[in-house]
Scaffold this active site. Structure first.
Site, PDB file in Angstrom:
ATOM      1  N   PRO A 139       0.825  -1.207   0.000  1.00  0.00           N
ATOM      2  CA  PRO A 139       0.000   0.000   0.000  1.00  0.00           C
ATOM      3  C   PRO A 139       0.861   1.261   0.000  1.00  0.00           C
ATOM      4  O   PRO A 139       1.884   1.332   0.683  1.00  0.00           O
ATOM      5  CB  PRO A 139      -0.802  -0.126   1.302  1.00  0.00           C
ATOM      6  CG  PRO A 139      -0.789  -1.575   1.621  1.00  0.00           C
ATOM      7  CD  PRO A 139       0.527  -2.091   1.142  1.00  0.00           C
ATOM      8  N   GLU A 140       0.443   2.247  -0.782  1.00  0.00           N
ATOM      9  CA  GLU A 140       1.183   3.503  -0.842  1.00  0.00           C
ATOM     10  C   GLU A 140       0.559   4.516   0.114  1.00  0.00           C
ATOM     11  O   GLU A 140      -0.441   4.241   0.784  1.00  0.00           O
ATOM     12  CB  GLU A 140       1.234   3.990  -2.285  1.00  0.00           C
ATOM     13  CG  GLU A 140       1.837   2.924  -3.196  1.00  0.00           C
ATOM     14  CD  GLU A 140       2.322   3.427  -4.551  1.00  0.00           C
ATOM     15  OE1 GLU A 140       2.621   4.623  -4.686  1.00  0.00           O
ATOM     16  OE2 GLU A 140       2.406   2.595  -5.480  1.00  0.00           O
ATOM     17  N   LYS A 196       4.157   5.567   4.806  1.00  0.00           N
ATOM     18  CA  LYS A 196       3.534   4.246   4.842  1.00  0.00           C
ATOM     19  C   LYS A 196       3.369   3.724   6.266  1.00  0.00           C
ATOM     20  O   LYS A 196       3.168   2.528   6.477  1.00  0.00           O
ATOM     21  CB  LYS A 196       4.364   3.266   4.007  1.00  0.00           C
ATOM     22  CG  LYS A 196       4.479   3.658   2.542  1.00  0.00           C
ATOM     23  CD  LYS A 196       5.290   2.653   1.753  1.00  0.00           C
ATOM     24  CE  LYS A 196       5.416   3.076   0.293  1.00  0.00           C
ATOM     25  NZ  LYS A 196       6.159   2.089  -0.515  1.00  0.00           N
ATOM     26  N   ARG A 256      11.681  -3.833  -7.354  1.00  0.00           N
ATOM     27  CA  ARG A 256      10.316  -3.718  -7.848  1.00  0.00           C
ATOM     28  C   ARG A 256      10.352  -3.508  -9.357  1.00  0.00           C
ATOM     29  O   ARG A 256      11.306  -2.950  -9.894  1.00  0.00           O
ATOM     30  CB  ARG A 256       9.582  -2.537  -7.192  1.00  0.00           C
ATOM     31  CG  ARG A 256       9.536  -2.580  -5.673  1.00  0.00           C
ATOM     32  CD  ARG A 256       8.776  -3.788  -5.141  1.00  0.00           C
ATOM     33  NE  ARG A 256       7.382  -3.795  -5.540  1.00  0.00           N
ATOM     34  CZ  ARG A 256       6.428  -3.111  -4.929  1.00  0.00           C
ATOM     35  NH1 ARG A 256       6.706  -2.353  -3.887  1.00  0.00           N
ATOM     36  NH2 ARG A 256       5.175  -3.197  -5.348  1.00  0.00           N
TER      37      ARG A 256
END
Length: 275
Positions: free
Chosen positions: A2-3, A52, A264
């Site tokens: 989640p950002e 975050k 990523r």
């Protein structure tokens, strides 16, 4: 993972549901049991987010949660279900209408009870959070603080945007999309980014993340660049390059490319974002 906009919304929702009231805190899994016992039945002051990270304040004690890749909250009203599996932490409260509200946390990277000094140590390690930025001159200090780190670094801007000590809350989607929107190659060293390039990049990041809070999803495409130009953006229309490897760029038609950067998958258009 989640950002920042997701954590911001979570903080706002939990604050509305539980703040100002006594909260029953438990750890059916047992990994948070000792800490839960220390705050069980106490009044929750508020819930805030930074980047975050999520912080729930019970007086001098703070529950710190970092969801990581697999963390997730499930929330409901009325009687909570029978605890099953690896349920790290459960909150139960009366809710605004007294009907009862609960939330369950599973799979988080961090779920810990901290004092004020420990919370501050986390905050001190983080760069500015675009969701906390003010507009205009009032928010310039955050932009300048981030640019000071970026402009001294030989690391690629694509990697720097994922570094939470540079900017807090940006993840893989925002990284790819804001660089595309500003036509900046993710491979350019931070020190090669000029202040004239950085300022609109910062402003665009603030705009996109705040839009993400309002919508509850990340939409970065402009209406004129979507297949359907009216109404809400469909899932396939929501992004310019993220998860569009091999598909034609929405602007120039060049195939979108991907490769791994800082563990990523990075996505970019080699034409619109030429070095």
């Amino acid at each position: 993972m989640p950002e920042g906009h997701t954590l911001f919304r979570l903080a706002r929702e939990q604050d509305a549901a539980f703040a100002g009231r006594e909260v029953r805190v438990s750890s059916p899994q047992g990994r948070f049991a000792r800490e839960a016992a220390l705050i069980d039945g106490r009044v929750l002051d508020d819930v805030t987010s930074y980047g975050k990270h999520l912080f729930a304040h019970f007086g001098a004690d703070t529950v710190h949660v970092h969801l990581g890749l697999y963390g997730k909250y499930t929330t409901g009203t009325g009687e909570p279900p029978e605890p099953r599996g690896a349920l790290r932490m459960r909150w139960e409260g009366p809710g605004e209408d007294g009907a009862g509200v609960w939330t369950d946390l599973r799979g988080a990277t961090a779920c810990e009870l901290l004092d004020d000094g420990e919370v501050q140590s986390i905050l001190d390690r983080l760069g500015p959070d675009p969701l906390r930025a003010k507009r205009g001159a009032a928010g310039r200090a955050d932009s300048e603080r981030a640019f000071a780190r970026i402009s001294r670094s030989r690391t690629s801007i694509g990697a720097l945007l994922m570094d939470q000590s540079v900017l807090a809350g940006i993840g893989n989607v925002y990284r790819a999309e804001v660089l595309f929107r500003q036509r900046i190659s993710p491979f350019r060293p931070g020190k090669a980014i000029t202040v004239d390039e950085w300022e609109p990049l910062w402003e665009d990041t603030v705009t996109l993340m705040k839009a993400g809070v309002r919508a509850g999803r990340i939409v970065t495409t402009r209406p004129e660049d979507r297949a359907r130009r009216t109404g809400q953006a469909r899932r396939l229309d929501a992004h310019y390059v993220y998860r569009r490897a091999g598909l034609p760029c929405r602007i120039c038609g060049t195939a979108v490319r991907t490769e791994v950067m800082v563990a990523r998958n990075l996505f970019w258009c080699p034409s619109c974002q030429a070095d």
